[in-house]
Design a protein around this motif. Structure first.
Motif, short mmCIF file in Angstrom:
data_model
loop_
_atom_site.label_atom_id
_atom_site.label_comp_id
_atom_site.label_asym_id
_atom_site.label_seq_id
_atom_site.Cartn_x
_atom_site.Cartn_y
_atom_site.Cartn_z
N LEU A 74 1.75 28.19 14.70
CA LEU A 74 2.27 27.34 13.39
C LEU A 74 1.92 25.59 13.49
CD1 LEU A 74 5.89 28.50 13.46
CD2 LEU A 74 3.88 29.16 11.70
N GLY A 75 1.11 25.02 14.73
CA GLY A 75 0.87 24.11 14.40
C GLY A 75 1.75 23.31 14.77
N ARG A 124 13.08 20.98 12.60
CA ARG A 124 13.40 22.27 11.81
C ARG A 124 14.82 23.01 12.23
NH1 ARG A 124 8.95 25.24 8.56
NH2 ARG A 124 7.32 23.10 8.31
N THR A 125 15.36 22.75 13.39
CA THR A 125 16.48 23.77 14.76
C THR A 125 17.58 22.65 14.60
OG1 THR A 125 15.55 23.18 16.05
CG2 THR A 125 14.85 25.67 15.32
N SER A 143 14.99 32.56 15.60
CA SER A 143 15.36 32.82 13.72
C SER A 143 14.51 31.31 13.29
CB SER A 143 16.61 32.63 13.62
OG SER A 143 16.58 32.09 12.16
N ALA A 144 14.01 30.87 13.51
CA ALA A 144 12.85 28.81 13.05
C ALA A 144 11.81 30.25 13.16
CB ALA A 144 13.54 27.76 13.49
N PHE A 145 10.59 30.28 14.29
CA PHE A 145 9.26 31.03 13.91
C PHE A 145 9.78 32.12 13.43
CE2 PHE A 145 9.56 28.85 18.54
CZ PHE A 145 8.95 28.41 18.51
N MET A 146 10.72 32.86 13.00
CA MET A 146 10.64 34.39 12.34
C MET A 146 10.94 33.69 10.58
SD MET A 146 12.53 36.86 14.65
CE MET A 146 12.05 38.65 13.76
N ASN A 147 11.07 32.92 10.56
CA ASN A 147 11.60 32.89 9.16
C ASN A 147 10.09 32.10 9.16
OD1 ASN A 147 14.01 33.35 7.58
ND2 ASN A 147 14.86 32.12 9.78
N ALA A 148 9.57 31.01 10.11
CA ALA A 148 8.04 30.54 9.40
C ALA A 148 7.07 32.05 9.29
CB ALA A 148 8.01 29.79 10.41
N GLY A 149 7.55 32.77 9.51
CA GLY A 149 6.22 34.09 10.10
C GLY A 149 6.39 34.29 10.75
N ILE A 150 6.39 34.33 12.10
CA ILE A 150 6.19 34.30 13.66
C ILE A 150 6.91 36.29 13.36
CG2 ILE A 150 6.69 34.08 15.76
CD1 ILE A 150 4.26 32.62 14.66
N ARG A 151 6.04 37.35 14.10
CA ARG A 151 6.49 38.51 14.65
C ARG A 151 6.53 38.13 16.06
NH1 ARG A 151 3.16 42.63 15.32
NH2 ARG A 151 1.71 41.38 13.60
N THR A 199 4.37 35.55 5.94
CA THR A 199 4.96 36.41 4.96
C THR A 199 6.73 35.84 5.33
OG1 THR A 199 6.77 38.38 6.62
CG2 THR A 199 4.72 38.91 5.19
N ALA A 200 6.55 34.77 5.22
CA ALA A 200 7.94 33.65 5.69
C ALA A 200 8.85 33.83 4.64
CB ALA A 200 6.84 32.20 6.10
N ALA A 201 10.15 33.52 4.87
CA ALA A 201 10.88 33.17 4.03
C ALA A 201 11.43 32.07 3.61
CB ALA A 201 12.34 34.59 4.85
N GLY A 202 10.77 30.92 4.06
CA GLY A 202 10.64 29.67 3.51
C GLY A 202 11.67 29.06 4.02
N ASP A 203 12.55 29.39 4.74
CA ASP A 203 14.24 28.74 4.91
C ASP A 203 13.72 28.19 6.53
OD1 ASP A 203 15.29 30.25 6.80
OD2 ASP A 203 16.82 30.67 5.72
N GLU A 204 14.88 27.72 7.23
CA GLU A 204 14.50 27.26 8.35
C GLU A 204 14.88 27.34 9.48
OE1 GLU A 204 15.75 22.60 7.82
OE2 GLU A 204 13.98 22.47 6.90
N GLY A 205 15.76 28.68 9.25
CA GLY A 205 16.40 29.38 10.13
C GLY A 205 17.66 29.17 10.10
N THR A 206 18.30 29.46 11.67
CA THR A 206 19.66 29.19 11.81
C THR A 206 19.77 27.71 12.24
OG1 THR A 206 20.53 31.37 11.95
CG2 THR A 206 21.75 29.61 13.02
#
Length: 107
Positions: free
Chosen positions: A29-30, A39-40, A67-75, A89-96
């Motif tokens: 993600l850089g 973000r967390t 959660s933050a990683f997954m919402n940024a498009g990490i699998r 396919t990031a959902a666009g929010d910052e996770g929990t």
């Protein structure tokens, strides 16, 4: 074994995220540790210690990272060769966020 959160530097803990996967996800993600912390809601020192595998981070806090990683498009991949991939396919929010943890999602 001290508890369910105990893990080695290369092993996924109870929340399913290993220190090496966290470093890899952040790299894809850089993001700096400062950006991940923003973000967390976790501290940069806590993130650094988790990524170095030098501390037992509670599963709820690891889930905040995951959660933050997954919402940024990490699998995350598991099995005998755990890894990370950027799926775009990031959902666009910052996770929990840390302040949103409850006894129900802090496991």
């Amino acid at each position: 074994m001290v508890g369910s959160d105990e893990s080695g530097a290369g092993q996924a803990n109870a929340a399913g995220l290993s220190p090496s996967q966290a470093r890899g996800a952040r790299g894809l993600l850089g993001w700096s540790t400062a950006e991940l912390a923003a973000r967390t809601g976790l501290g940069e020192d806590e993130i650094g210690a988790f990524e170095a595998g030098t501390t037992e981070t509670p599963a709820g806090r690891v889930e905040v990272l995951r959660s933050a990683f997954m919402n940024a498009g990490i699998r995350f991949t598991g099995g005998s060769a755990p890894g990370v991939a950027l799926d775009g396919t990031a959902a666009g929010d910052e996770g929990t966020r840390l302040g949103d943890l409850t006894t129900e999602n802090d496991r």
